[in-house]
Design a protein around this motif. Structure first.
Motif, mmCIF file in Angstrom:
data_model
loop_
_atom_site.group_PDB
_atom_site.id
_atom_site.type_symbol
_atom_site.label_atom_id
_atom_site.label_comp_id
_atom_site.label_asym_id
_atom_site.label_seq_id
_atom_site.Cartn_x
_atom_site.Cartn_y
_atom_site.Cartn_z
ATOM 1 N N LEU A 70 9.269 -10.739 8.181
ATOM 2 C CA LEU A 70 7.920 -11.323 8.118
ATOM 3 C C LEU A 70 8.329 -12.505 7.339
ATOM 4 O O LEU A 70 8.881 -12.712 6.535
ATOM 5 C CB LEU A 70 7.021 -10.514 7.439
ATOM 6 C CG LEU A 70 6.623 -9.238 8.360
ATOM 7 C CD1 LEU A 70 5.979 -8.325 7.289
ATOM 8 C CD2 LEU A 70 5.892 -9.333 9.409
ATOM 9 N N GLN A 71 7.708 -13.855 7.719
ATOM 10 C CA GLN A 71 7.868 -14.997 7.323
ATOM 11 C C GLN A 71 6.521 -15.648 6.964
ATOM 12 O O GLN A 71 5.809 -15.912 7.896
ATOM 13 C CB GLN A 71 8.676 -15.864 8.160
ATOM 14 C CG GLN A 71 9.235 -17.143 7.378
ATOM 15 C CD GLN A 71 10.394 -17.674 7.968
ATOM 16 O OE1 GLN A 71 11.259 -17.152 8.471
ATOM 17 N NE2 GLN A 71 10.494 -19.108 7.999
ATOM 18 N N LEU A 72 6.456 -16.136 5.833
ATOM 19 C CA LEU A 72 5.108 -16.940 5.407
ATOM 20 C C LEU A 72 5.765 -18.439 5.128
ATOM 21 O O LEU A 72 6.830 -18.329 4.703
ATOM 22 C CB LEU A 72 4.402 -16.515 3.975
ATOM 23 C CG LEU A 72 3.968 -15.069 4.075
ATOM 24 C CD1 LEU A 72 3.660 -14.547 2.703
ATOM 25 C CD2 LEU A 72 2.610 -15.334 5.056
ATOM 26 N N CYS A 73 4.787 -19.366 5.261
ATOM 27 C CA CYS A 73 5.317 -20.781 5.067
ATOM 28 C C CYS A 73 4.359 -21.520 3.915
ATOM 29 O O CYS A 73 3.068 -21.001 3.784
ATOM 30 C CB CYS A 73 5.325 -21.491 6.297
ATOM 31 S SG CYS A 73 6.550 -21.269 7.324
ATOM 32 N N VAL A 74 4.768 -22.057 3.069
ATOM 33 C CA VAL A 74 4.023 -22.817 2.065
ATOM 34 C C VAL A 74 4.423 -24.315 1.975
ATOM 35 O O VAL A 74 5.748 -24.711 2.284
ATOM 36 C CB VAL A 74 4.313 -22.226 0.797
ATOM 37 C CG1 VAL A 74 3.762 -20.777 0.823
ATOM 38 C CG2 VAL A 74 5.604 -22.081 0.074
ATOM 39 N N THR A 75 3.736 -24.893 1.369
ATOM 40 C CA THR A 75 4.203 -26.406 1.046
ATOM 41 C C THR A 75 4.773 -26.769 -0.257
ATOM 42 O O THR A 75 5.382 -27.752 -0.190
ATOM 43 C CB THR A 75 3.122 -27.578 1.422
ATOM 44 O OG1 THR A 75 2.004 -27.229 0.444
ATOM 45 C CG2 THR A 75 2.479 -27.368 2.859
ATOM 46 N N ASP A 76 4.725 -25.853 -1.063
ATOM 47 C CA ASP A 76 5.285 -26.028 -2.237
ATOM 48 C C ASP A 76 5.979 -24.750 -2.942
ATOM 49 O O ASP A 76 5.284 -23.841 -3.484
ATOM 50 C CB ASP A 76 4.205 -26.376 -3.256
ATOM 51 C CG ASP A 76 4.853 -26.933 -4.777
ATOM 52 O OD1 ASP A 76 5.791 -26.259 -4.965
ATOM 53 O OD2 ASP A 76 4.288 -27.644 -5.699
ATOM 54 N N ILE A 77 7.365 -24.483 -2.579
ATOM 55 C CA ILE A 77 7.865 -23.026 -2.962
ATOM 56 C C ILE A 77 7.934 -22.906 -4.132
ATOM 57 O O ILE A 77 7.767 -21.660 -4.515
ATOM 58 C CB ILE A 77 9.001 -23.099 -2.159
ATOM 59 C CG1 ILE A 77 9.653 -21.522 -1.881
ATOM 60 C CG2 ILE A 77 10.327 -23.824 -2.751
ATOM 61 C CD1 ILE A 77 10.393 -21.433 -0.981
ATOM 62 N N ALA A 78 8.102 -24.036 -5.214
ATOM 63 C CA ALA A 78 7.956 -23.566 -6.622
ATOM 64 C C ALA A 78 6.881 -23.255 -7.031
ATOM 65 O O ALA A 78 6.835 -22.332 -7.892
ATOM 66 C CB ALA A 78 8.586 -24.810 -7.376
ATOM 67 N N ALA A 79 5.765 -23.691 -6.608
ATOM 68 C CA ALA A 79 4.279 -23.220 -7.074
ATOM 69 C C ALA A 79 4.109 -21.870 -6.645
ATOM 70 O O ALA A 79 3.667 -21.114 -7.211
ATOM 71 C CB ALA A 79 3.325 -24.121 -6.749
ATOM 72 N N ALA A 80 4.599 -21.386 -5.286
ATOM 73 C CA ALA A 80 4.327 -20.297 -4.810
ATOM 74 C C ALA A 80 4.929 -19.155 -5.575
ATOM 75 O O ALA A 80 4.570 -18.052 -5.782
ATOM 76 C CB ALA A 80 4.595 -20.261 -3.211
#
Length: 143
Positions: free
Chosen positions: A77-87
């Protein structure tokens, strides 16, 4: 005709425990928590900003001719974010055991962020269902 992926069933052993994890620790919103028939409960949760939800089912029969998935058997399962450090910081703050940020390199998974589309982190839910989080650039209209 459009074919949209809008719900992914996540097999779990305890719907309440899984709901708490996804809502309180991962930050998903609750769309539905309903008993639809005696002994059958559906909990549908959606990640912030997504049109695709997950469904935690209790007592639901498997599809005709298909064996039900075992709790913890779903991976990829894959989620995408624009700021991985913040996530990642948000997940850690909420108590999720999440891997460090990694990227695919010449020797396999290497520590640290990679180039565009090549930064990932990983976690599992309480049953062992596996999730990948990938950093993706913001849509052009948002840059």
């Amino acid at each position: 005709m459009e074919w949209t992926l809008e719900v992914v069933v996540v097999p779990v052993t305890d719907v309440d425990r899984a709901k708490d994890f996804y809502v309180k620790q991962v930050g998903f919103g609750v769309d539905v928590d309903q008993v639809v028939a005696e002994g059958i409960r559906v909990v549908q949760l959606t990640p912030p900003g997504s049109r695709c939800s997950i469904s935690l089912l209790q007592g639901m029969p498997g599809a005709p001719g298909q064996a039900p998935m075992a709790p913890g058997s779903l991976t990829g399962l894959q989620l995408c974010v624009t700021d991985i450090a913040a996530a990642r910081a948000e997940l850690v703050e909420r108590g999720v055991d999440v891997s460090p940020v990694q990227h695919a390199g010449a020797t396999g998974w290497e520590e640290g962020a990679g180039d565009v589309w090549n930064s990932f982190m990983f976690f599992t839910d309480p049953d062992g269902n596996g999730w990948t989080v990938q950093q993706a650039p913001a849509p052009l209209a948002e840059r």
